[in-house]
Design an enzyme around this catalytic site. Structure first.
Site, short mmCIF file in Angstrom:
data_model
loop_
_atom_site.label_atom_id
_atom_site.label_comp_id
_atom_site.label_asym_id
_atom_site.label_seq_id
_atom_site.Cartn_x
_atom_site.Cartn_y
_atom_site.Cartn_z
N ASP A 87 0.80 -1.23 0.00
CA ASP A 87 0.00 0.00 0.00
C ASP A 87 0.83 1.28 0.00
O ASP A 87 0.29 2.38 0.04
CB ASP A 87 -0.99 0.00 1.18
N TYR A 126 10.74 3.96 0.72
CA TYR A 126 11.57 2.87 1.25
C TYR A 126 12.99 2.87 0.69
O TYR A 126 13.88 2.25 1.27
CB TYR A 126 10.91 1.51 1.01
P1 NAD Z 1 -0.06 -7.86 13.76
O1 NAD Z 1 1.18 -8.38 14.36
O2 NAD Z 1 -0.86 -6.82 14.48
O3 NAD Z 1 -1.07 -9.09 13.42
C1 NAD Z 1 -0.74 -10.15 12.62
C2 NAD Z 1 -1.61 -11.35 12.95
O4 NAD Z 1 -1.19 -12.47 12.15
C3 NAD Z 1 -1.49 -11.84 14.41
O5 NAD Z 1 -2.76 -11.81 15.03
C4 NAD Z 1 -0.95 -13.26 14.29
O6 NAD Z 1 -1.49 -14.15 15.26
C5 NAD Z 1 -1.41 -13.65 12.90
N1 NAD Z 1 -0.69 -14.77 12.29
C6 NAD Z 1 0.62 -15.08 12.37
N2 NAD Z 1 0.88 -16.20 11.67
C7 NAD Z 1 -0.30 -16.61 11.12
C8 NAD Z 1 -0.69 -17.72 10.30
N3 NAD Z 1 0.20 -18.61 9.89
N4 NAD Z 1 -1.98 -17.82 9.94
C9 NAD Z 1 -2.89 -16.91 10.34
N5 NAD Z 1 -2.58 -15.85 11.14
C10 NAD Z 1 -1.31 -15.70 11.52
O7 NAD Z 1 0.35 -7.38 12.30
P2 NAD Z 1 0.28 -6.00 11.54
O8 NAD Z 1 1.35 -5.14 12.05
O9 NAD Z 1 -1.07 -5.44 11.47
O10 NAD Z 1 0.69 -6.52 10.10
C11 NAD Z 1 0.09 -7.61 9.47
C12 NAD Z 1 0.86 -7.93 8.21
O11 NAD Z 1 0.56 -7.00 7.18
C13 NAD Z 1 2.37 -7.88 8.38
O12 NAD Z 1 2.97 -8.87 7.57
C14 NAD Z 1 2.71 -6.51 7.86
O13 NAD Z 1 4.05 -6.41 7.48
C15 NAD Z 1 1.78 -6.45 6.70
N6 NAD Z 1 1.51 -5.13 6.10
C16 NAD Z 1 1.85 -5.01 4.81
C17 NAD Z 1 1.59 -3.86 4.12
C18 NAD Z 1 2.02 -3.79 2.70
O14 NAD Z 1 2.20 -2.72 2.17
N7 NAD Z 1 2.21 -4.93 2.05
C19 NAD Z 1 0.96 -2.79 4.77
C20 NAD Z 1 0.62 -2.94 6.11
C21 NAD Z 1 0.88 -4.13 6.77
C1 G6P Z 2 3.58 0.79 4.78
C2 G6P Z 2 4.27 -0.27 3.96
C3 G6P Z 2 4.07 -1.61 4.59
C4 G6P Z 2 4.54 -1.62 6.01
C5 G6P Z 2 3.87 -0.52 6.79
C6 G6P Z 2 4.53 -0.40 8.14
O1 G6P Z 2 2.22 0.67 4.72
O2 G6P Z 2 3.82 -0.32 2.64
O3 G6P Z 2 4.72 -2.58 3.83
O4 G6P Z 2 4.25 -2.85 6.62
O5 G6P Z 2 4.00 0.71 6.13
O6 G6P Z 2 3.74 0.35 8.96
P1 G6P Z 2 3.95 0.37 10.54
O7 G6P Z 2 3.05 1.44 10.97
O8 G6P Z 2 3.56 -1.00 11.04
O9 G6P Z 2 5.39 0.65 10.76
MN MN Z 3 4.51 -2.26 1.65
#
Ligand code: NAD
Ligand code: G6P
Ligand code: MN
Length: 440
Positions: free
Chosen positions: A173, A263
């Protein structure tokens, strides 16, 4: 035309981003109606902490949606149109190691870039492969939209293991978030901005920004040259994010062909950033004190009160909205435009066909329809080639348990470079991550 309602499962529903994702589902319910919504997590206690708030939100604003909370995979994956995946393997405890271990060696610690991203990728790949297999046991039709980080590495691993699966997408995102900022600066609606972008995930550049046929990138570059670059919601952002956006100004002082993804700061200014970090309090601690605390406080109040009175309506302005808009564009074949990841396969003609590139793209019922490039310039190509080999070696190190490839990967990473430091960091990472991965 009437839009057919969809069945959706959230994997990693215990993420503290889920309540705001629910807000996005509600806000966009006319555009993407949901008739069944499943909350699945391997740790349902985390979901339980937020369940009452999410249930009240859905029952108030979308009573027609059936809600299922389950830790059972079969129930989660059977008869589903879309999986929204956002798991964090190892949770914030391990994010903390990822961010703090490299700092011991003067190297930047980050969730997705450098050694932190490497260790996190090694943890995520296994669970992600398992999730896709579990979903595919029931259906080849279900779309898996995956946010799980580090998306570059997770996405490349999935592309390697499931080369023929065309309904599997890794999503980021950050370009969407930057587009929100651009739209505010340029004073045009975000939905009308058509970005052209190339690179790898968290490693790319905006090359054009079309609005009603005119390229507004020169105007945007001009703005960034003369003003501090700030996120659209600067007043709500933590300090580390404000500093991150300012580094776009700094990057563009040296290379102003395009507008870089934020990034890239870690690869250009890693040393300085490492020096500025407080090794006792990194981004994970900031996120826990900020987003996590806010969400848990609201959810706790909802549980105590048994209603939503005086509680905010959380909406994922970036994360949640993008996930829902992507599903919408696929489900109803809208061909809306996003910056998306996909196998290169000649999209950027002078880059390796196996790269997981990130490019501007329309998105319809069969997936992305990308905008390509004939040839990108040597400087950008060299940066991308190097980063791609780092990603590829990381995936191979994980799938083969290969230490040599892991060391090569970390040495190639622009945040590390020095093999002695790479070996020391790897030693620490191996110790800490024993439960999740090993290398021989
Ligand atoms: P978080 O730590 O608050 O929650 C993640 C959840 O995943 C936890 O409740 C955990 O129990 C669960 N989990 C772990 N392993 C699992 C499995 N095998 N099956 C099902 N559930 C499982 O996480 P967050 O900080 O909200 O982030 C969630 C994910 O989204 C992370 O990987 C983060 O990096 C990603 N993220 C990516 C983007 C992006 O741009 N791609 C943006 C925002 C967040
Ligand atoms: C952006 C990126 C994600 C990353 C997030 C981290 O949305 O695209 O890949 O996981 O920022 O945000 P946080 O608030 O968890 O540092
Ligand atoms: Mn990202």
């Amino acid at each position: 035309m009437e839009r057919k309602p969809m069945k959706v499962t959230i994997v990693g529903a215990g993420s503290t981003r889920t309540p705001a994702l629910i807000g996005s589902i509600i806000k966009l319910k006319e555009r993407f109606p949901v008739k069944k919504l499943v909350f699945y997590d391997i740790d349902m206690d985390r979901v339980e902490k937020m369940r009452v708030y999410m249930e009240l939100m859905m029952k108030t604003h979308s009573p027609e949606t059936e809600l299922i909370f389950t830790g059972n995979k079969d129930e989660a994956y059977k008869d589903i149109d879309f999986v929204f995946c956002q798991m964090r393997v190892g949770g914030s405890e391990y994010r903390s190691y990822d961010e703090k271990i490299p700092l011991k060696y003067g190297i930047i610690g980050q969730e997705t870039c450098g050694p932190g991203g490497f260790a996190y990728g090694m943890r995520s790949i296994g669970d992600m492969i398992e999730m896709v297999n579990d979903v595919r046991k029931f259906s080849k039709e279900t779309w898996v939209l995956d946010y799980t980080n580090p998306a570059a590495i997770v996405g490349l691993a999935l592309q390697t293991v499931f080369p023929d699966d065309k309904r599997l997408m890794s999503i980021c995102d950050q370009p969407y978030s930057m587009l929100k900022t651009f739209s505010q600066i340029l004073n045009v609606p975000q939905k009308d901005l058509k970005p052209r972008y190339f690179g790898l995930n968290h490693f790319g550049w905006f090359t054009n920004l079309y609005y009603e046929g005119k390229d507004l990138l020169p105007e945007l570059k001009d703005y960034i040259k003369n003003n501090d670059f700030k996120p659209y919601n600067a007043e709500q952002r933590d300090k580390s994010w404000l500093d991150t956006y300012l580094n776009v100004n700094k990057m563009m002082k040296y290379f102003d062909d395009y507008v870089p993804n934020t990034y890239l700061q870690y690869y250009f200014f890693g040393n300085e950033l490492a020096k500025e970090e407080n090794p006792e309090f990194t981004r994970v601690d900031e996120a826990k004190a900020g987003r996590e605390k806010k969400v848990y406080d609201i959810c706790k109040k909802a549980e105590e009160q048994g209603n939503l009175d005086n509680l905010p309506f959380l909406v994922g302005e970036v994360h949640g909205n993008m996930m829902v808009e992507i599903a919408e564009s696929i489900a109803y074949n809208l061909e809306n435009e996003f910056v998306l990841m996909m196998k290169n396969d000649g999209i950027i003609k002078n880059l390796d066909e196996n790269m997981l590139v990130e490019v501007g793209s329309r998105l319809g019922k069969d997936g992305p329809i990308p905008y390509g490039y004939e040839k990108i310039d040597d400087f950008y190509k060299a940066l991308i080639d190097n980063q791609y080999i780092y990603e590829k070696l990381t995936v191979e190190a994980c799938l083969e348990g290969n230490y040599r490839k892991a060391l090569q990967a970390l040495t190639l990473n622009r945040t590390v470079i020095n093999p002695e430091k790479a070996a020391l960091i790897l030693e620490d990472m191996i110790k800490v991550n024993k439960k999740y991965w090993e290398l021989k």
